[in-house]
Design a protein around this motif. Structure first.
Motif, PDB file in Angstrom:
ATOM      1  N   ALA A  16       0.839  -1.209   0.000  1.00  0.00           N
ATOM      2  CA  ALA A  16       0.000   0.000   0.000  1.00  0.00           C
ATOM      3  C   ALA A  16       0.866   1.249   0.000  1.00  0.00           C
ATOM      4  O   ALA A  16       0.566   2.234  -0.702  1.00  0.00           O
ATOM      5  CB  ALA A  16      -0.941  -0.007   1.199  1.00  0.00           C
ATOM      6  N   PHE A  17       1.942   1.241   0.782  1.00  0.00           N
ATOM      7  CA  PHE A  17       2.869   2.370   0.820  1.00  0.00           C
ATOM      8  C   PHE A  17       3.448   2.622  -0.571  1.00  0.00           C
ATOM      9  O   PHE A  17       3.468   3.758  -1.054  1.00  0.00           O
ATOM     10  CB  PHE A  17       3.988   2.099   1.832  1.00  0.00           C
ATOM     11  N   TYR A  20       0.874   4.061  -2.838  1.00  0.00           N
ATOM     12  CA  TYR A  20       0.615   5.475  -2.532  1.00  0.00           C
ATOM     13  C   TYR A  20       1.761   6.355  -3.011  1.00  0.00           C
ATOM     14  O   TYR A  20       1.529   7.448  -3.530  1.00  0.00           O
ATOM     15  CB  TYR A  20       0.375   5.666  -1.039  1.00  0.00           C
ATOM     16  N   GLY A  24      -0.270   8.244  -5.360  1.00  0.00           N
ATOM     17  CA  GLY A  24      -0.926   9.156  -4.413  1.00  0.00           C
ATOM     18  C   GLY A  24      -1.072  10.576  -4.904  1.00  0.00           C
ATOM     19  O   GLY A  24      -2.033  11.263  -4.557  1.00  0.00           O
ATOM     20  N   LEU A  27      -4.321  11.270  -6.491  1.00  0.00           N
ATOM     21  CA  LEU A  27      -5.444  11.505  -5.580  1.00  0.00           C
ATOM     22  C   LEU A  27      -5.593  12.996  -5.283  1.00  0.00           C
ATOM     23  O   LEU A  27      -6.699  13.474  -5.035  1.00  0.00           O
ATOM     24  CB  LEU A  27      -5.249  10.732  -4.275  1.00  0.00           C
ATOM     25  N   LEU A  34      -4.369  16.394  -0.149  1.00  0.00           N
ATOM     26  CA  LEU A  34      -3.534  15.199  -0.059  1.00  0.00           C
ATOM     27  C   LEU A  34      -2.161  15.375  -0.700  1.00  0.00           C
ATOM     28  O   LEU A  34      -1.313  14.492  -0.588  1.00  0.00           O
ATOM     29  CB  LEU A  34      -4.239  14.007  -0.717  1.00  0.00           C
ATOM     30  N   HIS A  38       1.360  13.401   0.476  1.00  0.00           N
ATOM     31  CA  HIS A  38       2.033  12.624  -0.563  1.00  0.00           C
ATOM     32  C   HIS A  38       3.461  13.098  -0.762  1.00  0.00           C
ATOM     33  O   HIS A  38       4.375  12.284  -0.965  1.00  0.00           O
ATOM     34  CB  HIS A  38       1.273  12.683  -1.894  1.00  0.00           C
ATOM     35  N   VAL A  41       5.559  11.521   1.951  1.00  0.00           N
ATOM     36  CA  VAL A  41       5.755  10.087   1.712  1.00  0.00           C
ATOM     37  C   VAL A  41       6.726   9.875   0.549  1.00  0.00           C
ATOM     38  O   VAL A  41       7.625   9.023   0.623  1.00  0.00           O
ATOM     39  CB  VAL A  41       4.398   9.397   1.446  1.00  0.00           C
TER      40      VAL A  41
END
Length: 139
Positions: A16-17, A20, A24, A27, A34, A38, A41
């Motif tokens: 999932a990481f 994303y 991400g 998104l 977001l 992002h 991350v």
């Protein structure tokens, strides 16, 4: 059984990481707030790649799998175990990393274009430059 579930959960969270990190930014096209999470991350993922930091999720998965009596992750780590040579050929690791970087750059570019368009539509004060019918203009 609890250690096995923890290992599986760490693996899923790791996937999932990575998803994303890669997607991400797209998104943020729908939910602009977001973009900053992002960016954090993506910066962390870049640091892991460039500096060679170990990802904590790799340690958690390895630890849990060993406690569950399973084989732990190889010393090469999560990406090399689950992706390199499985999803893409081992000799194309750099190509895969550059593709992720390109996806991030494209998503941020698109988010920036959409932000400019939103501001242009909103005009000063967010009214979009339109007035209600019959409204009197201040002089």
């Amino acid at each position: 059984m609890g250690y096995r579930l923890l290992g599986e959960a760490a693996m899923l969270l790791h996937f999932a990481f990575l998803a994303y990190v890669t997607l991400g930014g797209f998104l943020a096209w729908r939910w602009p707030a977001l973009l900053w999470p992002h960016a954090l991350v993506a910066a962390y993922a870049l640091a892991i790649t460039l500096v060679g930091w170990d990802c904590p999720l790799t340690h958690v998965e390895d630890w849990a799998r060993l406690r569950a009596g399973q084989a732990g992750l190889p010393s090469a780590g999560f990406v090399e175990h689950y992706l390199t040579g499985v999803v893409y050929p081992a000799e194309h690791l750099l190509t895969a990393q550059l593709a992720v970087a390109a996806a991030v750059a494209a998503s941020w570019t698109g988010a920036a274009v959409l932000a400019v368009r939103r501001r242009a539509r909103g005009g000063a004060g967010g009214s979009g430059g339109t007035r209600r019918p019959g409204a009197v203009k201040d002089s």
